[in-house]
Scaffold this active site. Structure first.
Site, short mmCIF file in Angstrom:
data_model
loop_
_atom_site.label_atom_id
_atom_site.label_comp_id
_atom_site.label_asym_id
_atom_site.label_seq_id
_atom_site.Cartn_x
_atom_site.Cartn_y
_atom_site.Cartn_z
NE ARG A 229 21.30 -12.09 36.08
CZ ARG A 229 21.65 -11.51 37.22
NH1 ARG A 229 22.70 -10.69 37.24
NH2 ARG A 229 20.99 -11.74 38.33
CG ASP B 203 17.44 13.86 18.95
OD1 ASP B 203 18.02 13.23 19.85
OD2 ASP B 203 16.76 13.32 18.06
NE ARG C 109 23.72 10.77 14.41
CZ ARG C 109 23.08 10.22 15.43
NH1 ARG C 109 22.22 9.22 15.23
NH2 ARG C 109 23.30 10.64 16.67
CB VAL D 64 19.51 22.91 27.04
CG1 VAL D 64 18.81 23.40 25.78
CG2 VAL D 64 19.42 23.96 28.15
CG MET D 65 16.01 17.77 26.46
SD MET D 65 17.22 16.95 27.53
CE MET D 65 16.32 16.89 29.04
CG HIS E 80 24.07 6.55 16.28
ND1 HIS E 80 24.56 6.99 17.47
CD2 HIS E 80 24.83 7.13 15.32
CE1 HIS E 80 25.58 7.81 17.26
NE2 HIS E 80 25.76 7.92 15.96
CG HIS F 94 17.32 7.37 23.20
ND1 HIS F 94 18.12 7.64 22.13
CD2 HIS F 94 16.99 6.05 23.08
CE1 HIS F 94 18.26 6.56 21.38
NE2 HIS F 94 17.57 5.57 21.93
CG HIS G 189 25.97 11.55 21.24
ND1 HIS G 189 26.59 10.33 21.34
CD2 HIS G 189 24.87 11.35 20.48
CE1 HIS G 189 25.89 9.43 20.67
NE2 HIS G 189 24.84 10.01 20.12
#
Ligand code: SDX
Length: 379
Positions: A366, A322, A280, A266-267, A188, A223, A271
């Site tokens: 960097r 997820d 997806r 709330v997971m 992704h 994540h 996004h």
């Protein structure tokens, strides 16, 4: 250091580099792996074929497939040194820590650990791809006080993954839903864990160090850890197999309204890149529907529907991958803490494709910082 005014917190909206590996397009809500829509790949290819596509940029020939499958099957068994290292960890060590440890042990023991040439790195990627399922299987089985199940050469990657984990041949409906989840989780673009792998690679460190660092990033609930957190939400609401789908939805709706009133995150929803839905999700939802149908668990879909509806109504925030992935893995029989290690197994392909790409056209990563500490002063 610079006093540049504009800070890009979280590097949001910053284009850090080119990549040819995948294209995430929030405008069209689409995702291409090396130009192919992920929905077509999930419908038509094995996870082994998708892995080769990500690594080489092209669909594999039959000869390339045969060669890879032979290598993959010869590296499936749990490495005794990895087993010894895992056995030093407490049974309730988080499976992401177990996975991170396993990759570290494989790297430190690799006979070509000091060689980062393209052909050696591709071989390391293929070996990791092959070796990781046994780590997930071993960890779930040791937590359940079950014996190790040896891999079987007559099974493909997904079939063997489920065989080693559950000690029985999974029905084809389950194998197919699992394969779809691996394809969807594979890659992704510059997500946090992939970018982590690129940062480590940019110093000319090695592949196993980059993957170990990526696993550390993936673990976080913002994540990859979100798929585990989704299931903890369902568990917190309570799963009652005797409940109707409507009753479950009503309870979930009430729970979400309360959670949002308490300003809880709330997971499984939202996004950084997709703002009108995760490309997806429809494909993963189909896999979840198939599992709900196969196992007759309508009440679980009720919880899913209720939470989604309430979050949509309250904040117009949509599910990410997820969200359907968590309950799907639950129905397959995986312990909740094993869900993000499954994400590792899939994302090893994307991470290592990006490691190759970074090394091939490298520049040390960097960025700058705007100083906000005290003015110069003397002791
Ligand atoms: C993955 O990047 C990738 O591609 C990752 C991934 C991949 O394939 O590699 O797609 C996989 O990690 C998917 C995301 C899984 N994470 C979660 O489900 C965690 C919950 N999601 C949120 O934490 C959030 O949506 C992020 C972190 C994913 C993205 O957040 P942003 O872009 O930093 O936006 P934000 O957190 O500032 O949210 C904007 C607003 C905020 O409201 P205010 O504070 O401004 O009032 O929306 C709210 C947030 O509070 N919000 C949520 C929410 N997501 C956003 N509120 C409650 N629950 C949520 N899940």
């Amino acid at each position: 250091q610079t006093n540049s005014e504009k800070i890009y917190k979280g590097l949001a909206g910053v284009v850090a580099d080119h990549t040819a590996v995948s294209k995430v397009n929030p405008e069209s809500n689409s995702l291409l792996y090396r130009g192919y829509p992920v929905q077509q790949l999930a419908a038509q290819l094995s996870f082994e074929e998708v892995a080769l596509l990500l690594w080489t940029g092209e669909l594999p020939t039959q000869e390339e497939k045969d060669e890879f499958i032979a290598l993959e099957r010869s590296h499936r068994a749990l490495d005794s040194r990895v087993k010894a290292a895992i056995d030093l960890l407490p049974l309730d060590a988080h499976p992401m820590d177990v996975g991170r440890t396993a990759v570290s042990v494989l790297g430190a023991n690799h006979p070509q650990s000091g060689d980062s040439s393209p052909e050696v790195e591709l071989r390391k990627a293929k070996e990791l791809f092959a070796a990781f399922p046994a780590v997930v299987a071993y960890d779930q089985r040791r937590r359940r006080k079950q014996e190790v199940v040896e891999p079987r050469d007559d099974l493909d990657y997904s079939q063997n993954f489920l065989w080693m984990t559950f000690g029985e041949e999974a029905p084809e409906e389950v194998v197919d839903a699992f394969r779809v989840s691996m394809v969807l989780y594979a890659e992704h673009s510059f997500n946090a864990s992939t970018f982590t792998a690129r940062v480590v690679t940019s110093t000319l460190s090695d592949l196993h160090s980059a993957v170990t660092a990526a696993i550390g990033a993936l673990k976080g609930p913002l994540h990859g850890g979100a798929n585990e957190a989704v299931m903890h939400t369902f568990e917190e609401i309570g799963i009652d197999k005797d409940e109707t789908r409507e009753e479950a939805a009503a309870r979930a709706k009430t729970w979400m309204e309360q959670a949002l009133a308490e300003k809880r995150k709330v997971m499984g929803f939202g996004h950084r890149v997709y703002k009108s839905g995760d490309s997806r999700v429809p494909t993963m939802k189909q896999a979840l529907d198939a599992m709900v149908e196969y196992y007759g668990r309508g009440e679980l879909m009720g919880l899913y529907d209720g939470l989604e509806a309430a979050m949509g109504e309250a904040k117009n925030i949509l599910p990410n991958l997820d969200y359907p992935a968590g309950p799907t893995y639950h129905l397959m029989g995986f312990d909740t803490e094993m869900f993000t290690p499954l994400f590792i197994a899939a994302r090893i392909t994307g991470w290592t494709a990006h490691i190759q790409e970074q090394r091939a056209d490298n520049s040390l990563i960097r960025p700058l910082s705007a100083y906000s500490g005290p003015d110069e002063r003397s002791l």
